[in-house]
Scaffold this motif. Structure first.
Motif, short mmCIF file in Angstrom:
data_model
loop_
_atom_site.label_atom_id
_atom_site.label_comp_id
_atom_site.label_asym_id
_atom_site.label_seq_id
_atom_site.Cartn_x
_atom_site.Cartn_y
_atom_site.Cartn_z
N HIS A 31 -7.88 -8.10 41.26
CA HIS A 31 -6.67 -7.90 41.69
C HIS A 31 -6.28 -6.57 40.86
CE1 HIS A 31 -2.07 -8.76 40.31
NE2 HIS A 31 -2.27 -7.95 41.43
N LEU A 32 -5.67 -5.54 41.72
CA LEU A 32 -5.26 -4.07 41.30
C LEU A 32 -3.52 -4.39 41.57
CD1 LEU A 32 -7.78 -2.12 42.40
CD2 LEU A 32 -7.80 -3.11 40.14
N SER A 33 -2.85 -3.88 40.48
CA SER A 33 -1.36 -3.87 40.94
C SER A 33 -1.31 -2.27 40.85
CB SER A 33 -0.58 -4.20 39.62
OG SER A 33 0.70 -3.77 39.76
N ALA A 34 -0.58 -1.67 41.94
CA ALA A 34 -0.28 -0.22 42.05
C ALA A 34 0.45 0.24 40.75
CB ALA A 34 0.48 -0.20 43.20
N SER A 35 1.36 -0.66 40.31
CA SER A 35 2.29 0.22 39.34
C SER A 35 1.43 0.25 38.10
CB SER A 35 3.49 -1.05 38.81
OG SER A 35 3.14 -2.19 38.75
N GLU A 36 0.44 -0.67 37.90
CA GLU A 36 -0.64 -0.58 36.68
C GLU A 36 -1.37 0.54 36.93
OE1 GLU A 36 -2.63 -4.26 36.08
OE2 GLU A 36 -0.72 -5.32 35.79
N LEU A 37 -2.09 0.95 37.98
CA LEU A 37 -2.66 1.96 38.36
C LEU A 37 -1.93 3.48 38.03
CD1 LEU A 37 -4.41 0.80 41.57
CD2 LEU A 37 -5.82 1.34 39.43
N LEU A 38 -0.74 3.16 38.19
CA LEU A 38 0.11 4.42 37.89
C LEU A 38 0.56 4.68 36.59
CD1 LEU A 38 2.11 4.13 41.19
CD2 LEU A 38 0.97 5.99 40.71
#
Length: 173
Positions: A31-38
């Motif tokens: 699971h990846l979160s766009a906001s965490e990646l940013l």
């Protein structure tokens, strides 16, 4: 581009993180979160600020983050948005180019009752949200998500809190 990402869209407060955690328990998927990646907190001075000054630039950073994180031999569930609030609080679509570069193998949108979303956001962020704006944003999320899926010729799914629906769809790809 990646060929191993399932994109799960949904507006702020719909419960994407919780939903993805449950899907992850049922499948061998990252699971990846766009906001965490940013690195959301570093970009915005106010951690719970939903307004985004430069949406296209932010999406470029998302693609860069995916390149740094995604391995070709795994499947990923990426939670993010089809639309965001711009710096003036207006609903703005995430550029199509972002989804074209991600090239997800399945596109889905998680929904919830707008009243429940408003309650969650108010409790979480400590500020009032307009029910009509939340309702409009969720409708836009579904409409644009469906359009993106059609344009990319990818399967599209709308669901409300039924992890098994997404698990079954992922297992067929």
């Amino acid at each position: 581009m990646f060929n191993n990402i399932i994109f799960l869209g949904g507006i702020h407060g719909v419960g994407k993180g919780t939903f993805c955690s449950k899907v992850k328990e049922l499948l061998d998927i990252e699971h990846l979160s766009a906001s965490e990646l940013l690195r959301w907190a570093e970009v915005n001075a106010e951690p719970r600020n939903k307004l985004v000054a430069d949406i296209p630039s932010m999406q470029g950073r998302l693609i860069l983050g995916l390149h740094q994180r995604v391995e070709p031999t795994r499947k990923y569930l990426l939670d993010g948005h089809f639309c965001l609030f711009d710096s003036k609080g207006k609903v703005e679509l995430v550029p199509f180019d972002t989804f074209s570069k991600i090239d997800p193998i399945l596109i889905s949108v998680l929904t919830a009752e707008p009243e429940a979303i408003v309650r969650r956001l108010t409790e979480r962020d400590g500020k009032a949200y307009d029910l009509q704006v939340i309702r409009q944003m969720q409708e836009e999320e579904i409409t644009y998500g469906k359009w993106v899926a059609g344009k990319l010729n990818k399967p599209f799914l709308v669901m409300e809190r039924d992890e098994q629906v997404l698990v079954d769809a992922i297992n067929t790809i």
